[in-house]
Design a protein around this motif. Structure first.
Motif, PDB file in Angstrom:
ATOM      1  N   UNK A 175       5.983   9.203  10.548  1.00  0.00           N
ATOM      2  CA  UNK A 175       5.754  10.203   9.747  1.00  0.00           C
ATOM      3  C   UNK A 175       4.600  10.148   8.669  1.00  0.00           C
ATOM      4  N   UNK A 176       4.168  11.103   8.051  1.00  0.00           N
ATOM      5  CA  UNK A 176       2.796  10.717   7.160  1.00  0.00           C
ATOM      6  C   UNK A 176       3.154   9.685   6.128  1.00  0.00           C
ATOM      7  N   UNK A 177       2.124   8.690   5.917  1.00  0.00           N
ATOM      8  CA  UNK A 177       2.299   7.731   5.030  1.00  0.00           C
ATOM      9  C   UNK A 177       3.115   6.482   5.537  1.00  0.00           C
ATOM     10  N   UNK A 178       3.196   6.295   6.829  1.00  0.00           N
ATOM     11  CA  UNK A 178       3.698   5.061   7.299  1.00  0.00           C
ATOM     12  C   UNK A 178       2.793   3.991   7.572  1.00  0.00           C
ATOM     13  N   UNK A 179       1.560   4.127   7.319  1.00  0.00           N
ATOM     14  CA  UNK A 179       0.593   3.132   7.692  1.00  0.00           C
ATOM     15  C   UNK A 179      -0.205   3.110   9.189  1.00  0.00           C
ATOM     16  N   UNK A 354      13.486   2.168  -7.558  1.00  0.00           N
ATOM     17  CA  UNK A 354      12.843   1.876  -6.282  1.00  0.00           C
ATOM     18  C   UNK A 354      13.485   1.894  -5.120  1.00  0.00           C
ATOM     19  N   UNK A 355      14.455   0.890  -5.168  1.00  0.00           N
ATOM     20  CA  UNK A 355      15.426   0.556  -3.804  1.00  0.00           C
ATOM     21  C   UNK A 355      16.372   1.886  -3.471  1.00  0.00           C
ATOM     22  N   UNK A 364       2.635   5.624   1.331  1.00  0.00           N
ATOM     23  CA  UNK A 364       1.518   6.358   0.523  1.00  0.00           C
ATOM     24  C   UNK A 364       2.135   6.704  -0.908  1.00  0.00           C
ATOM     25  N   UNK A 365       3.433   7.388  -0.740  1.00  0.00           N
ATOM     26  CA  UNK A 365       4.008   7.909  -2.038  1.00  0.00           C
ATOM     27  C   UNK A 365       4.396   6.560  -3.119  1.00  0.00           C
ATOM     28  N   UNK A 366       4.825   5.404  -2.379  1.00  0.00           N
ATOM     29  CA  UNK A 366       5.135   4.286  -3.278  1.00  0.00           C
ATOM     30  C   UNK A 366       3.845   3.760  -3.929  1.00  0.00           C
ATOM     31  N   UNK A 367       2.887   3.790  -3.035  1.00  0.00           N
ATOM     32  CA  UNK A 367       1.583   3.149  -3.611  1.00  0.00           C
ATOM     33  C   UNK A 367       0.985   4.055  -4.772  1.00  0.00           C
TER      34      UNK A 367
END
Length: 460
Positions: A175-179, A354-355, A364-367
């Motif tokens: 998925x998008x944002x998984x690195x 967060x959890x 990416x969203x978490x960042x």
């Protein structure tokens, strides 16, 4: 004084003396040896030089043998051979063995100084390049992939096997944002290709004709705007890695040309007739389901199977929930350092949020959530409520018990966080009559942090 040390090796005293005197005047640190045995002892001891001026003919072991021993011991030491004018063949053979250059007896001292200067400049450039590559490896290595979950450990284990192999094709899906981009960089900078280019390109960002030109390059005059010859990424990445991000969006016609390149590693520039052969590792990524894309005739089946020699599926953040807090703490530390903030961490409620959150935007969203909280929160402990059940309320709670805190509630139709930040900064600047120090105080930011955000939004 310059730091470079030069060793002169010659059995003739006058030659050693003359070269030492002249090069010392140029502020080099110059030492001498009268034979090959003494030279090798100095090189392997505390007097290791950066550059050696080495006579070919000496009693005992000759210059060619000394050169071979030097290169076996430390290939980074540059060697300039000293030869008679009639020994050009010997000098050429020495250069094939690794010598940087040669000078003929009787030599012109100005020419010697010039060759020495260029040799040492070459050493400095190589060291700077090595430093850059070391920094890049530290920045993009596997250690930058944060997490202890079984899912991410499995990904890293596969990637480490790729690094040790000669495989030139890798497919990253997730998925998008998984690195995926971070993993592609790690594979490159941990591999033997680390000293060659890493060239990324987003296949979504360009129309098909421009993407083809970016990949393959073009000859001068091949189309209206082709004013000069342009090398493409296939060519520029030779020896290194080409990262084709979001390859699932590449047009079918260009997919066929990419497949031909993958089959024989040859291509022609647009408008060119000559085959160009390169050695490039292709890492492709996609957040699309390529199997479904094949069923829809949007992605070539033969290209998929050619790319997926070694496929890696990157897990979503909800599939590796135990990594959420380590990642959040990593981003907290990074941004706190960047913005010069003394933040102790997340409060207990924030950690629970967060959890428990679903994280559709993944890492990416978490960042972005952590960066946003650090910028807008002035307390020592950050509270970030991210639960979709609570409408993605974002709370910034002061660490004083008497404070009510501040709460920004996202409307049902959603809102751009970029616009929120932009508006808050503009309001603060307006209230402070564009006095940056006062505006920073209004936002509980340092002036440097405010200026960082102002640059981002075009206010500087």
């Amino acid at each position: 004084m310059r730091n470079e040390k030069i060793l002169i090796v010659d059995d003739e005293y006058l030659i050693r003396w003359s070269l030492q005197e002249n090069l010392t005047e140029e502020n080099y640190d110059v030492i001498t040896a009268e034979n090959g045995e003494a030279a090798l002892k100095m090189i392997k001891g505390k007097d290791r030089p950066d550059l050696v001026l080495l006579d070919v003919h000496m009693p005992g072991i000759d210059g060619i043998q000394v050169l071979e021993e030097i290169k076996k011991y430390d290939s980074s030491i540059n060697v300039i051979m000293i030869t008679a004018a009639s020994e050009v063949d010997t000098a050429v053979n020495a250069m094939k063995l690794g010598a940087y250059h040669y000078i003929n007896k009787p030599f012109n001292l100005e020419e010697v100084k010039l060759i020495v200067s260029k040799a040492l400049e070459n050493i400095r450039l190589e060291r700077e390049l090595q430093y850059i590559h070391t920094q890049q490896s530290e920045r993009y290595g596997f250690h930058r992939i944060i997490g202890t979950s079984a899912a991410i450990k499995n990904v890293i284990d596969i990637a480490k096997k790729i690094v040790k192999s000669d495989s030139t094709t890798v497919l990253l899906q997730g998925e998008s944002g998984t690195g995926k981009d971070l993993l592609a960089q790690a594979i490159h900078y941990e591999s033997k290709r680390r000293n060659k280019p890493f060239m990324p390109i987003n296949c979504t960002a360009l129309p098909s004709d421009l993407l083809e030109s970016e990949l393959m390059g073009h000859e001068k005059g091949s189309f209206t705007d082709a004013k000069v010859l342009k090398k493409g990424l296939f060519e520029l990445a030779d020896g290194g890695t080409l990262f084709l991000d979001e390859i699932g969006d590449m047009q079918i016609a260009l997919q066929a040309k990419l497949l031909r390149f993958l089959e024989d590693r040859k291509f022609k520039r647009i408008g060119g007739g000559r085959d160009i052969e390169v050695n490039v590792r292709i890492i492709a990524s996609s957040n699309r389901d390529l199997i479904q894309a094949m069923k829809e005739k949007a992605f070539r089946e033969d290209l998929y199977f050619r790319l997926s020699v070694i496929p890696i599926k990157l897990p979503s953040l909800r599939e590796r929930k135990e990594d959420v807090i380590p990642l959040a703490n990593f981003f907290l530390s990074s941004f706190a350092n960047e913005f010069n903030r003394n933040i102790k961490g997340f409060n207990k409620a924030a950690l629970e949020e967060l959890k428990s959150y679903f994280w559709p935007g993944n890492i990416r969203e978490l960042k972005n959530v952590v960066e946003r909280a650090i910028i807008l929160d002035s307390s020592n402990y950050i509270s970030v409520q991210c639960s979709p059940i609570k409408g993605m309320d974002i709370s910034f709670v002061d660490n004083k018990d008497t404070a009510d805190g501040y709460k920004l509630t996202i409307p049902p139709e959603g809102i751009s966080i970029e616009e929120v930040e932009r508006d808050l900064i503009k309001q603060a600047l307006d209230m402070a009559s564009n006095n940056q120090t006062k505006a920073a105080k209004l936002l509980h930011l340092t002036r440097d942090t405010l200026r960082y955000r102002m640059k981002k939004f075009g206010y500087l």
